[in-house]
Scaffold this active site. Structure first.
Site, PDB file in Angstrom:
ATOM      1  N   CYS A 181      -2.700 -41.852  -9.626  1.00  0.00           N
ATOM      2  CA  CYS A 181      -2.470 -40.444  -9.302  1.00  0.00           C
ATOM      3  C   CYS A 181      -2.134 -40.336  -7.820  1.00  0.00           C
ATOM      4  O   CYS A 181      -2.708 -41.038  -6.987  1.00  0.00           O
ATOM      5  CB  CYS A 181      -3.727 -39.630  -9.611  1.00  0.00           C
ATOM      6  SG  CYS A 181      -3.482 -37.859  -9.354  1.00  0.00           S
TER       7      CYS A 181
ATOM      8  N   GLU B 156      -6.595 -45.329 -19.017  1.00  0.00           N
ATOM      9  CA  GLU B 156      -7.786 -45.128 -19.841  1.00  0.00           C
ATOM     10  C   GLU B 156      -7.676 -43.813 -20.607  1.00  0.00           C
ATOM     11  O   GLU B 156      -7.010 -42.877 -20.156  1.00  0.00           O
ATOM     12  CB  GLU B 156      -9.047 -45.094 -18.959  1.00  0.00           C
ATOM     13  CG  GLU B 156      -9.296 -46.429 -18.277  1.00  0.00           C
ATOM     14  CD  GLU B 156     -10.626 -46.491 -17.521  1.00  0.00           C
ATOM     15  OE1 GLU B 156     -11.357 -47.473 -17.723  1.00  0.00           O
ATOM     16  OE2 GLU B 156     -10.931 -45.574 -16.747  1.00  0.00           O
TER      17      GLU B 156
ATOM     18  N   CYS C 106      -9.414 -37.094 -24.509  1.00  0.00           N
ATOM     19  CA  CYS C 106      -8.960 -36.865 -23.138  1.00  0.00           C
ATOM     20  C   CYS C 106      -7.921 -37.933 -22.822  1.00  0.00           C
ATOM     21  O   CYS C 106      -8.200 -39.124 -22.936  1.00  0.00           O
ATOM     22  CB  CYS C 106     -10.154 -36.960 -22.194  1.00  0.00           C
ATOM     23  SG  CYS C 106      -9.702 -36.869 -20.453  1.00  0.00           S
TER      24      CYS C 106
ATOM     25  N   CYS D 215      -7.286 -36.507  -4.377  1.00  0.00           N
ATOM     26  CA  CYS D 215      -8.525 -35.725  -4.274  1.00  0.00           C
ATOM     27  C   CYS D 215      -9.649 -36.684  -3.867  1.00  0.00           C
ATOM     28  O   CYS D 215      -9.802 -37.754  -4.467  1.00  0.00           O
ATOM     29  CB  CYS D 215      -8.844 -35.048  -5.602  1.00  0.00           C
ATOM     30  SG  CYS D 215      -7.516 -33.965  -6.151  1.00  0.00           S
TER      31      CYS D 215
ATOM     32  N   CYS E 244     -15.550 -37.006 -16.167  1.00  0.00           N
ATOM     33  CA  CYS E 244     -14.469 -36.478 -15.318  1.00  0.00           C
ATOM     34  C   CYS E 244     -14.406 -37.220 -13.995  1.00  0.00           C
ATOM     35  O   CYS E 244     -15.420 -37.389 -13.326  1.00  0.00           O
ATOM     36  CB  CYS E 244     -14.723 -35.018 -14.973  1.00  0.00           C
ATOM     37  SG  CYS E 244     -14.578 -33.929 -16.341  1.00  0.00           S
TER      38      CYS E 244
ATOM     39  N   CYS F 123     -12.305 -38.283  -6.481  1.00  0.00           N
ATOM     40  CA  CYS F 123     -11.818 -38.741  -7.790  1.00  0.00           C
ATOM     41  C   CYS F 123     -11.437 -40.215  -7.761  1.00  0.00           C
ATOM     42  O   CYS F 123     -10.780 -40.675  -6.819  1.00  0.00           O
ATOM     43  CB  CYS F 123     -10.620 -37.896  -8.193  1.00  0.00           C
ATOM     44  SG  CYS F 123      -9.959 -38.326  -9.807  1.00  0.00           S
TER      45      CYS F 123
HETATM   46  N1  SAH Z   1      -4.912 -34.023 -12.082  1.00  0.00           N
HETATM   47  C1  SAH Z   1      -5.565 -33.088 -12.950  1.00  0.00           C
HETATM   48  C2  SAH Z   1      -6.472 -33.785 -13.963  1.00  0.00           C
HETATM   49  C3  SAH Z   1      -7.665 -34.404 -13.287  1.00  0.00           C
HETATM   50  S1  SAH Z   1      -9.123 -34.806 -14.117  1.00  0.00           S
HETATM   51  C4  SAH Z   1      -6.356 -32.078 -12.136  1.00  0.00           C
HETATM   52  O1  SAH Z   1      -6.437 -32.239 -10.921  1.00  0.00           O
HETATM   53  O2  SAH Z   1      -6.844 -31.121 -12.709  1.00  0.00           O
HETATM   54  C5  SAH Z   1      -9.917 -33.380 -14.643  1.00  0.00           C
HETATM   55  C6  SAH Z   1     -10.941 -32.765 -13.701  1.00  0.00           C
HETATM   56  O3  SAH Z   1     -11.936 -33.677 -13.230  1.00  0.00           O
HETATM   57  C7  SAH Z   1     -10.289 -32.172 -12.482  1.00  0.00           C
HETATM   58  O4  SAH Z   1     -10.754 -30.885 -12.265  1.00  0.00           O
HETATM   59  C8  SAH Z   1     -10.754 -33.106 -11.406  1.00  0.00           C
HETATM   60  O5  SAH Z   1     -10.693 -32.529 -10.140  1.00  0.00           O
HETATM   61  C9  SAH Z   1     -12.155 -33.416 -11.866  1.00  0.00           C
HETATM   62  N2  SAH Z   1     -12.749 -34.560 -11.164  1.00  0.00           N
HETATM   63  C10 SAH Z   1     -12.132 -35.509 -10.449  1.00  0.00           C
HETATM   64  N3  SAH Z   1     -13.023 -36.374  -9.927  1.00  0.00           N
HETATM   65  C11 SAH Z   1     -14.241 -35.967 -10.320  1.00  0.00           C
HETATM   66  C12 SAH Z   1     -15.568 -36.469 -10.123  1.00  0.00           C
HETATM   67  N4  SAH Z   1     -15.797 -37.568  -9.431  1.00  0.00           N
HETATM   68  N5  SAH Z   1     -16.586 -35.788 -10.680  1.00  0.00           N
HETATM   69  C13 SAH Z   1     -16.367 -34.681 -11.430  1.00  0.00           C
HETATM   70  N6  SAH Z   1     -15.132 -34.188 -11.671  1.00  0.00           N
HETATM   71  C14 SAH Z   1     -14.080 -34.805 -11.118  1.00  0.00           C
END
Ligand code: SAH
Length: 385
Positions: A142, A122, A135, A146, A365, A149
Site C-alpha cells: 500500500c 493476504e 476481507c 498510514c 484490521c 498500519c
Molecule cells: N486502504 C483502506 C483499507 C485499509 S484497512 C483504508 O484506508 O480504509 C481497513 C481499516 O483498518 C482502515 O480503516 C485502516 O485505517 C484500519 N487499520 C489500519 N491499521 C490498523 C491497525 N493497526 N489497527 C486497527 N486498524 C487499523
C-alpha cells in the site's frame, strides 16, 4: 513518521526470521498459463470455437468456476475428458496459490496467497452467528503510509488484477463448510481499493453480477483512506455498495501526521465527497477511527469529531489499534475506548467499537501485510494445512 516506528528498523526485525521456502517475488511457474478467470467471455467463446466446442460450454465452465467449490478443471464433470484436458493445457485454474492457512481461536481464517508473479497478499474469512464475512486485498502492499498500519510498511508493489481481487472470494468460499455461505464482503485488506479503481470495479461486477457470484451490492463495503475524486466516481457506479472512510483524526493537523496522504487532500474535501456519496446512493457512510493511545483518543478528540460529523447521516466505527510488531503505537485501554464511544453517542453520533477478529493470527484490521512467508507463521500449531 519515524516517531511512530520502533527503534529497530522493521527490515532488521524481519531478516532475523527464518528464510522463506520460496522468497516473495519468485514466480510459482515462470511461464504460467493465463488464468481462466482472467479471460473474458468473448475470448473464451472464441477459444471454444477454435477447438470445435459449442458456445454453451462457456456458461457451464463459468458456473463451475464461480458457483461451485471445485479445485481443478478435472472436477468439471459434465464436460468431456478431452475438453477438461484442453482447458488444463490452455489455462491455469487459478491466479492464486495458498502458501499458508491459519485458523484463529475464534475460527477466523487467514490465507497467505502467492500470485502468479510470486508476489504475496493476504485475505481473511470471519465468522459471526448468521454471518460470514470475507476481507479481501486490492494491491500488493500500500502506498498510503498510514503510520499505524502493517500493510504499507513496504510501500506498494503493484495493483491486483480484477481476477486476483475476485478470486480471493472464491478461495475463501472453498474453505467453508457446504452449508456455509458468504454473506458479506469487505474490501479492507491490503491496499487502497480506490487507488485501483478500474480493477476493483471489474472484480465487484463479477462478485455482484447476475452471471457472477450473485452477492448483493449492499453486502459489500469498500473502505478508503479518502480519495475524493474516486469516491465521487464510486458514487456513480450504479450499484449500492457501502462506503467506509478511514478518518482517524478530527482535524487536518493530526490527520496529516498519522495519515500522510491527507496532506494533499484535507478533511473538508473528503467529507464533501462522502456527503456526495450519501446523496447519490442513499447509503449511510461509515467513518473508521483507529484509536491510538495518547495520539487521537482524548475526550477533546471525541468532541471535535462529533462537531465535524454533526448533521451527517453516518456511523463511526472505532477500531482500537491492533498491534503491529514494528510499530510503537498501542490501543487505549477499555475504559478510554468506552468513554470515547459514549462521548460520540451522547453528542448524537452513532458509534460502535469494532469487534476484534483473528488477532492471534494477525488477521485483524491493519495487521495484513506483504512479505510474510511460509515459514515465519510463528504459531504453526494453528496451521490448518
Ligand atoms: N486502504 C483502506 C483499507 C485499509 S484497512 C483504508 O484506508 O480504509 C481497513 C481499516 O483498518 C482502515 O480503516 C485502516 O485505517 C484500519 N487499520 C489500519 N491499521 C490498523 C491497525 N493497526 N489497527 C486497527 N486498524 C487499523
Amino acid at each position: 513518521m519515524s516517531a511512530f516506528r520502533k527503534s529497530t528498523p522493521w527490515s532488521a526485525a524481519v531478516s532475523s526470521e527464518p528464510l522463506p521456502i520460496l522468497p516473495a517475488g519468485v514466480p510459482n511457474h515462470p511461464e504460467a498459463l493465463r488464468a481462466l478467470l482472467d479471460t473474458s467471455e468473448s475470448e473464451l467463446l472464441a477459444w471454444l470455437d477454435t477447438i470445435g466446442e459449442k458456445k454453451f460450454r462457456a456458461g457451464q465452465i463459468r458456473r463451475w468456476m464461480i458457483e461451485r467449490r471445485i479445485q481443478s478443471f478435472e472436477q468439471m464433470t459434465d464436460l468431456s475428458t478431452a475438453l477438461r484436458r484442453q482447458l488444463a493445457e490452455q489455462f491455469s485454474f487459478s491466479t492464486l496459490q495458498t502458501v499458508r492457512h491459519q485458523i484463529a481461536s475464534d475460527r477466523t481464517e487467514k490465507l497467505l496467497l502467492r500470485l502468479q508473479d510470486g508476489e504475496l497478499v493476504e485475505c481473511v474469512l470471519m465468522r459471526d452467528p448468521g454471518r460470514r464475512t470475507v476481507c479481501i486485498s486490492t494491491q500488493v502492499g500500500c502506498a498510503m503510509g498510514c503510520v499505524f498500519c502493517a500493510s504499507g510498511l513496504l510501500g506498494v508493489k503493484r495493483d491486483l488484477t480484477a481476477a486476483e481481487i475476485f478470486e480471493q472470494v472464491l478461495v475463501l468460499h472453498r474453505l467453508m463448510e457446504d452449508d456455509e455461505k458468504i454473506t458479506n464482503v469487505v474490501v479492507m485488506g491490503i491496499g487502497e481499493p480506490l487507488a485501483n479503481y478500474k480493477n476493483l470495479m471489474q472484480a465487484l461486477d463479477v462478485l455482484c453480477g447476475d452471471k457472477g457470484f450473485g452477492l448483493g451490492a449492499r453486502r459489500v463495503t469498500v473502505s478508503t483512506v479518502g480519495l475524493p475524486k474516486q469516491i465521487r466516481l464510486f458514487a456513480r457506479c450504479g450499484r449500492q455498495f457501502n462506503l467506509a472512510v478511514s478518518l482517524h483524526a478530527p482535524n487536518d493537523e493530526l490527520r496529516t501526521q498519522i495519515v500522510p496522504v491527507n496532506k494533499g487532500t484535507g478533511l473538508t474535501e473528503i467529507l464533501a465527497a462522502a456527503d456526495d456519496y450519501f446523496e447519490v446512493t442513499g447509503r449511510r457512510v461509515s467513518y473508521e477511527y483507529v484509536l491510538l493511545a495518547g495520539v487521537n483518543d482524548q475526550p477533546h478528540h471525541a468532541e471535535e469529531l462529533s462537531g465535524l460529523l454533526r448533521g451527517r447521516n453516518c456511523h463511526v466505527n472505532l477500531i482500537p489499534m491492533n498491534g503491529v510488531t514494528e510499530l510503537v503505537m498501542t490501543a487505549p485501554g477499555e475504559p478510554r475506548t468506552h468513554q470515547f464511544c459514549e462521548l460520540l453517542k451522547d453528542r448524537g453520533i452513532p458509534a460502535t467499537v469494532r469487534k476484534r477478529k483473528g488477532a492471534d493470527i494477525d488477521a485483524a484490521c491493519g495487521q495484513l501485510r506483504l512479505n510474510r512467508t511460509a515459514t515465519d507463521a510463528g504459531g504453526e500449531s494453528n496451521q490448518a494445512d
